[in-house]
Design an enzyme around this catalytic site. Structure first.
Site, PDB file in Angstrom:
ATOM      1  N   HIS A 156      15.623 -19.906  17.800  1.00  0.00           N
ATOM      2  CA  HIS A 156      14.925 -18.915  18.612  1.00  0.00           C
ATOM      3  C   HIS A 156      13.532 -18.588  18.086  1.00  0.00           C
ATOM      4  O   HIS A 156      12.723 -17.996  18.800  1.00  0.00           O
ATOM      5  CB  HIS A 156      15.772 -17.643  18.775  1.00  0.00           C
ATOM      6  CG  HIS A 156      15.832 -16.764  17.562  1.00  0.00           C
ATOM      7  ND1 HIS A 156      16.897 -16.750  16.690  1.00  0.00           N
ATOM      8  CD2 HIS A 156      14.956 -15.852  17.073  1.00  0.00           C
ATOM      9  CE1 HIS A 156      16.686 -15.864  15.737  1.00  0.00           C
ATOM     10  NE2 HIS A 156      15.507 -15.305  15.939  1.00  0.00           N
ATOM     11  N   ASP A 186      21.700 -22.037  16.724  1.00  0.00           N
ATOM     12  CA  ASP A 186      20.455 -21.320  16.435  1.00  0.00           C
ATOM     13  C   ASP A 186      19.761 -21.875  15.193  1.00  0.00           C
ATOM     14  O   ASP A 186      19.249 -21.130  14.365  1.00  0.00           O
ATOM     15  CB  ASP A 186      20.705 -19.821  16.273  1.00  0.00           C
ATOM     16  CG  ASP A 186      19.410 -19.011  16.391  1.00  0.00           C
ATOM     17  OD1 ASP A 186      18.443 -19.523  16.987  1.00  0.00           O
ATOM     18  OD2 ASP A 186      19.359 -17.888  15.858  1.00  0.00           O
ATOM     19  N   GLY A 265      11.407 -10.973  12.284  1.00  0.00           N
ATOM     20  CA  GLY A 265      10.504 -11.763  11.448  1.00  0.00           C
ATOM     21  C   GLY A 265      11.217 -12.382  10.263  1.00  0.00           C
ATOM     22  O   GLY A 265      10.762 -13.376   9.695  1.00  0.00           O
ATOM     23  N   ASN A 266      12.358 -11.795   9.873  1.00  0.00           N
ATOM     24  CA  ASN A 266      13.185 -12.385   8.811  1.00  0.00           C
ATOM     25  C   ASN A 266      13.960 -13.597   9.312  1.00  0.00           C
ATOM     26  O   ASN A 266      14.498 -14.372   8.510  1.00  0.00           O
ATOM     27  CB  ASN A 266      14.188 -11.370   8.259  1.00  0.00           C
ATOM     28  CG  ASN A 266      13.626 -10.522   7.145  1.00  0.00           C
ATOM     29  OD1 ASN A 266      13.516  -9.312   7.288  1.00  0.00           O
ATOM     30  ND2 ASN A 266      13.253 -11.138   6.038  1.00  0.00           N
ATOM     31  N   SER A 267      14.047 -13.747  10.631  1.00  0.00           N
ATOM     32  CA  SER A 267      14.831 -14.843  11.200  1.00  0.00           C
ATOM     33  C   SER A 267      14.368 -16.187  10.652  1.00  0.00           C
ATOM     34  O   SER A 267      13.181 -16.502  10.659  1.00  0.00           O
ATOM     35  CB  SER A 267      14.696 -14.852  12.727  1.00  0.00           C
ATOM     36  OG  SER A 267      15.306 -13.736  13.293  1.00  0.00           O
ATOM     37  N   GLY A 322      29.260 -32.385  31.336  1.00  0.00           N
ATOM     38  CA  GLY A 322      28.332 -32.578  32.447  1.00  0.00           C
ATOM     39  C   GLY A 322      28.474 -31.580  33.567  1.00  0.00           C
ATOM     40  O   GLY A 322      28.397 -31.945  34.749  1.00  0.00           O
ATOM     41  N   VAL A 323      28.659 -30.294  33.214  1.00  0.00           N
ATOM     42  CA  VAL A 323      28.807 -29.260  34.242  1.00  0.00           C
ATOM     43  C   VAL A 323      27.925 -28.056  33.918  1.00  0.00           C
ATOM     44  O   VAL A 323      27.637 -27.765  32.753  1.00  0.00           O
ATOM     45  CB  VAL A 323      30.269 -28.774  34.342  1.00  0.00           C
ATOM     46  CG1 VAL A 323      31.178 -29.878  34.834  1.00  0.00           C
ATOM     47  CG2 VAL A 323      30.768 -28.221  33.013  1.00  0.00           C
TER      48      VAL A 323
END
Length: 423
Positions: A156, A186, A265-267, A322-323
């Protein structure tokens, strides 16, 4: 006679001090016979001092003979005792010089970078040309190979970026290249020139963590103005499951819970153990009124295999059905009304890849999936959980669906997300 003028009494007083005997009656000094030879008293005094020294060494120095059941300990002369005392002191001094927490942080901070996400300029006042800063986060340099250095961060942090810029510990900035990204976990991997990597951090074993273990978080909260901010805390819990909304859908993320302060910001920054090893990638926190100290990190043992896949193929390989899916609660009533009475759980197919296993097996838009390989499916997150956690590309899958009020069973072979070029 005045006691201060009697040499004999002075020696007696010295002997009492040598043996740490507390004086309770001043008249006890006169109980010694005035005619006792001084040499005898001197030997007594020295002997008491030597006995005290032997007891001290026995308390500090480990003697292996005592563990073997031997009845006696070899005698040592004064020179040997002095040498051993000096060696014991040297060992104690060496232990005291162990690296401090500040030393560890100083070393680790060299591998923590700032990451700036630039996106195309838009909006009513933009002309669509150029790019502007749209967000920032943190990253960890974890590998050097040849002329390249690799950085792990959160997906992200870099998702949707037209350009990614890296801010290094020494103040330099450089452009990064995206190696691979995975929305569900993530995680993302970036690449820069190895000459910018002053330090590389090693991953630790997150499975060995226990609640109460000390940890340190390093990152760039609230932007690059607070680069490499250090916060300390403990592991609050392990094996937590947190539901997160990602660009690939909802997903239950396995995380480490910590009370070390983690802020926007720590992410993508590092959660370190006291040895300076990365045991987690800081990812998210619960931010609500009255809530403090609820931060979460992706365990290193979960991250490493995914990072290796991304470095090898650019993505994480997962089984591919595939859905496109939607939970029943999101479906308009006129569609849901066609379901059998009382059927409240399931996930509706809203789109199909014509070249994927689901379409080839005969599944259709508006079919409602209610079970996968015998396990009930209540929503899209549960379906992904079974699909990605228990199955792999090439496995057989048995899917039960409702088509209107009719139940059908479909068997198919799962494809690979890599072959389908799906992230």
């Amino acid at each position: 006679m005045n006691e201060t003028n009697n040499p004999s009494n002075e020696n007696e007083h010295m002997s009492e001090n040598r043996n740490d005997i507390k004086e309770t009656n001043p008249t006890d000094r006169n109980r010694w016979k005035p005619g006792k030879p001084k040499l005898s008293r001197f030997i007594t005094c020295v002997g008491s001092g030597v006995a005290g020294s032997v007891l001290t060494l026995a308390a500090v120095t480990y003697t292996p003979f005592l563990d073997t059941g031997m009845a006696s300990v070899p005698k040592k002369n004064a020179v040997t005792e002095q040498k051993e005392a000096a060696e014991t002191y040297t060992v104690q001094q060496t232990s005291a010089a162990a690296p401090s927490l500040a030393d560890m942080v100083e070393n680790a901070s060299k591998a923590i970078v700032g990451i700036v996400n630039y996106r195309s300029q838009g909006g009513p006042f933009g002309n669509g040309s150029g790019s502007v800063e749209s967000g920032s986060g943190s990253g960890v340099i974890f590998k050097k190979k040849g002329n390249d250095a690799f950085i792990v961060t959160n997906n992200h942090v870099i998702e949707g970026a037209e350009k990614v810029e890296i801010a290094l510990e020494n103040g330099e900035k450089t452009k990064a290249e995206l190696v691979g990204a995975d929305a569900l976990s993530d995680l993302a991997v970036l690449k820069i020139d190895a000459k910018y990597a002053a330090q590389v951090l090693e991953f630790g074993d997150s499975d060995s963590l226990r609640a109460g273990d000390q940890v340190v978080a390093i990152g760039n909260p609230l932007g690059l103005d607070f680069s490499r901010t250090v916060t300390q805390g403990i592991v609050s819990a392990v094996d937590r499951s947190v539901s997160v909304a990602t660009s690939a859908g909802k997903w239950d993320l396995n995380v480490i819970q910590t009370d070390a302060a983690i802020n926007p910001g720590n992410s993508g920054g590092a959660l370190l153990n006291t040895e300076g090893k990365v045991i987690g990638i800081n990812s998210l926190k619960i931010s609500e009124n009255g809530v403090e100290g609820l931060g979460f990190a992706i365990p290193s043992n979960d991250a490493v295999p995914l990072l290796e896949q991304m470095m090898e193929t650019g993505q994480v390989e997962r089984p591919y059905l595939g859905v496109n899916l939607a939970d029943l609660e999101q479906i308009p009533r006129n569609y849901a009304a066609a379901l059998p009475s009382g059927q409240e759980k399931g996930v509706m197919i809203t789109g199909l890849d014509p070249n994927a296993p689901a379409a080839k097996a005969g599944l259709k838009v508006q079919d409602v999936i209610v079970s996968l390989n015998g396990k009930e499916v209540g929503n899209a997150a549960e379906l992904r959980g079974i699909l990605y956690s228990e199955l792999k590309a090439g496995d057989k899958a048995v899917i039960k669906v409702y088509r209107g009020s009719e139940q059908k069973t479909v068997e198919l072979t799962l494809a690979s997300s890599r072959e389908a070029n799906v992230h």
